[in-house]
Motif scaffolding. Structure first.
Motif, PDB file in Angstrom:
ATOM      1  N   ALA A 224       0.823  -1.198   0.000  1.00 42.16           N
ATOM      2  CA  ALA A 224       0.000   0.000   0.000  1.00 42.16           C
ATOM      3  C   ALA A 224       0.864   1.256   0.000  1.00 42.16           C
ATOM      4  CB  ALA A 224      -0.934  -0.018   1.195  1.00 42.16           C
ATOM      5  N   CYS A 225       1.810   1.322   0.948  1.00 40.27           N
ATOM      6  CA  CYS A 225       2.591   2.566   1.055  1.00 40.27           C
ATOM      7  C   CYS A 225       3.979   2.439   0.437  1.00 40.27           C
ATOM      8  CB  CYS A 225       2.690   2.992   2.526  1.00 40.27           C
ATOM      9  SG  CYS A 225       3.743   1.918   3.512  1.00 40.27           S
ATOM     10  N   GLY A 226       4.624   1.310   0.639  1.00 35.01           N
ATOM     11  CA  GLY A 226       5.975   1.108   0.096  1.00 35.01           C
ATOM     12  C   GLY A 226       7.071   1.752   0.920  1.00 35.01           C
ATOM     13  N   ILE A 227       6.695   2.393   2.033  1.00 31.57           N
ATOM     14  CA  ILE A 227       7.710   3.113   2.833  1.00 31.57           C
ATOM     15  C   ILE A 227       7.638   2.748   4.319  1.00 31.57           C
ATOM     16  CG2 ILE A 227       7.971   5.069   1.256  1.00 31.57           C
ATOM     17  CD1 ILE A 227       5.909   6.573   3.037  1.00 31.57           C
ATOM     18  N   GLY A 228       7.077   1.559   4.623  1.00 30.75           N
ATOM     19  CA  GLY A 228       7.112   1.091   6.000  1.00 30.75           C
ATOM     20  C   GLY A 228       6.050   1.670   6.907  1.00 30.75           C
ATOM     21  N   ALA A 229       5.010   2.281   6.352  1.00 31.01           N
ATOM     22  CA  ALA A 229       4.033   2.974   7.199  1.00 31.01           C
ATOM     23  C   ALA A 229       2.752   2.195   7.464  1.00 31.01           C
ATOM     24  CB  ALA A 229       3.679   4.319   6.568  1.00 31.01           C
ATOM     25  N   CYS A 230       2.438   1.162   6.670  1.00 35.07           N
ATOM     26  CA  CYS A 230       1.107   0.541   6.792  1.00 35.07           C
ATOM     27  C   CYS A 230       1.127  -0.885   7.339  1.00 35.07           C
ATOM     28  CB  CYS A 230       0.403   0.550   5.434  1.00 35.07           C
ATOM     29  SG  CYS A 230       1.069  -0.630   4.254  1.00 35.07           S
ATOM     30  N   ALA A 231       2.278  -1.524   7.410  1.00 31.64           N
ATOM     31  CA  ALA A 231       2.426  -2.912   7.887  1.00 31.64           C
ATOM     32  C   ALA A 231       1.627  -3.905   7.050  1.00 31.64           C
ATOM     33  CB  ALA A 231       2.038  -3.015   9.367  1.00 31.64           C
ATOM     34  N   GLY A 232       1.334  -3.526   5.819  1.00 31.26           N
ATOM     35  CA  GLY A 232       0.518  -4.416   4.975  1.00 31.26           C
ATOM     36  C   GLY A 232       1.328  -5.410   4.165  1.00 31.26           C
ATOM     37  N   CYS A 233       2.644  -5.390   4.308  1.00 30.07           N
ATOM     38  CA  CYS A 233       3.464  -6.190   3.395  1.00 30.07           C
ATOM     39  C   CYS A 233       4.331  -7.197   4.134  1.00 30.07           C
ATOM     40  CB  CYS A 233       4.343  -5.261   2.562  1.00 30.07           C
ATOM     41  SG  CYS A 233       5.535  -4.355   3.580  1.00 30.07           S
ATOM     42  N   VAL A 234       3.897  -7.613   5.346  1.00 28.10           N
ATOM     43  CA  VAL A 234       4.794  -8.433   6.166  1.00 28.10           C
ATOM     44  C   VAL A 234       4.871  -9.890   5.694  1.00 28.10           C
ATOM     45  CG1 VAL A 234       4.586  -7.044   8.248  1.00 28.10           C
ATOM     46  CG2 VAL A 234       2.951  -8.897   7.824  1.00 28.10           C
ATOM     47  N   VAL A 244       8.209  -6.335   3.761  1.00 28.46           N
ATOM     48  CA  VAL A 244       8.932  -6.559   2.505  1.00 28.46           C
ATOM     49  C   VAL A 244       9.422  -5.242   1.902  1.00 28.46           C
ATOM     50  CG1 VAL A 244       8.642  -7.354   0.113  1.00 28.46           C
ATOM     51  CG2 VAL A 244       7.788  -8.747   1.994  1.00 28.46           C
ATOM     52  N   CYS A 245       8.634  -4.172   2.080  1.00 30.83           N
ATOM     53  CA  CYS A 245       8.984  -2.937   1.368  1.00 30.83           C
ATOM     54  C   CYS A 245      10.241  -2.273   1.917  1.00 30.83           C
ATOM     55  CB  CYS A 245       7.815  -1.959   1.378  1.00 30.83           C
ATOM     56  SG  CYS A 245       7.452  -1.247   2.979  1.00 30.83           S
ATOM     57  N   MET A 246      10.514  -2.429   3.227  1.00 27.78           N
ATOM     58  CA  MET A 246      11.678  -1.770   3.807  1.00 27.78           C
ATOM     59  C   MET A 246      12.834  -2.742   4.048  1.00 27.78           C
ATOM     60  SD  MET A 246      11.049   1.446   4.146  1.00 27.78           S
ATOM     61  CE  MET A 246      12.021   2.187   5.467  1.00 27.78           C
TER      62      MET A 246
HETATM   63 FE1  FES Z   1       3.257  -0.345   3.775  1.00 22.74          FE
HETATM   64 FE2  FES Z   1       5.241  -2.115   3.452  1.00 22.74          FE
HETATM   65  S1  FES Z   1       3.783  -1.469   2.021  1.00 22.74           S
HETATM   66  S2  FES Z   1       4.620  -1.108   5.276  1.00 22.74           S
END
Ligand code: FES
Length: 267
Positions: A224-234, A244-246
């Protein structure tokens, strides 16, 4: 390097196989900054899609200030992208994520790519081949011969190129593990780099582990964000959940909890 936004002009957007597209962009800052394994997020414009689309980078030409992204049309966002025309401008966010690590003393590298996921191995191939001491072997897989992404590029640039297709139209017939097993039984490699669908990555990672081969994988998640802000990519790892994004998209295959991750992706 810090991430930034850049307005990128579309140079071309071409269909090269069923559902597979190449998008070339004038983006000099991104071309100079991107490292093999990192990705960008692209704005879908006035489409009603709020979230930028994460895409890995296939080629970056520093001199020309261009990058090339390969993508597969799988839903409404990528279908919309396939209608983009040269001259239009889209906003890029990047570079995102961490690059592929190259362990000290690497002499024999193995690239393993499946489907459209093969594309981001091209920049890594160029990085490795810039060191004359490193030889690169590649095993690539796709459903059919015409879907072997960037086949011409890889055949030209790696030292040894093998492939497998589901229908046997090129290389071994069947899963990528068919040529890979033979290769690992007869040759030594210092490191393997894997990119493609996780249902392919999991057995490949197991095979590498059986042969004591250090293996890095590039994982995909909805971002969703790609910058570590939403925790949607764990993803689940042996040391807990990691974004994954960070912290990715590159992970040591041994730290990925494959059963949990692949199961949750195919459900
Ligand atoms: Fe939002 Fe990784 S895409 S924290």
């Amino acid at each position: 390097m810090a991430k930034f936004l850049e307005d990128a002009r579309i140079l071309s957007n071409m269909n090269f196989a069923p559902d597979l597209w190449s998008l070339r962009l004038q983006a000099p800052r991104m071309a100079a900054a991107i490292k093999p394994g990192q990705f960008v997020k692209i704005d879908l414009g006035e489409s009603g899609h709020i979230l930028r689309r994460p895409l890995s980078v296939y080629q970056a030409d520093l001199k020309a200030g261009e990058i090339e992204l390969l993508y597969q049309v799988v839903g409404s966002g990528t279908r919309l992208m396939s209608a983009w025309r040269p001259g239009e401008t889209r906003s890029l966010l990047g570079p995102l994520g961490m690059p592929w690590p190259v362990p000290e003393g690497t002499r024999r590298a193995l690239l393993i790519g499946g489907g459209i996921g093969t594309a981001p191995l091209a920049l890594l191939d160029q990085q490795l081949k810039a060191d004359p001491a490193i030889t690169v072997t590649m095993v690539q897989a796709a459903q059919t011969a015409e879907r072997l992404v960037a086949r011409g590029f890889f055949e030209r640039t790696v030292d040894t190129w093998l492939c497998a297709t589901d229908d046997g139209s090129a290389g071994a017939c069947g899963l990528i593990t068919v040529p890979l097993e033979e290769l690992l039984a007869t040759q030594h490699f210092d490191v393997a780099y894997v990119c493609g669908p996780e249902v392919m990555q999991a057995p490949v990672a197991r095979l590498c582990a059986q042969h004591g081969l250090r293996c890095y994988v590039s994982l995909e998640r909805r971002m969703a964000c790609g910058i570590g802000a939403c925790a949607g990519c764990v993803v689940k790892t042996t040391s807990g959940l990691k974004g994954v994004c960070m912290l990715g998209p590159i992970f040591d295959a041994e730290e990925v909890c494959w059963d949990d991750n692949v199961a949750s992706r195919v459900r």
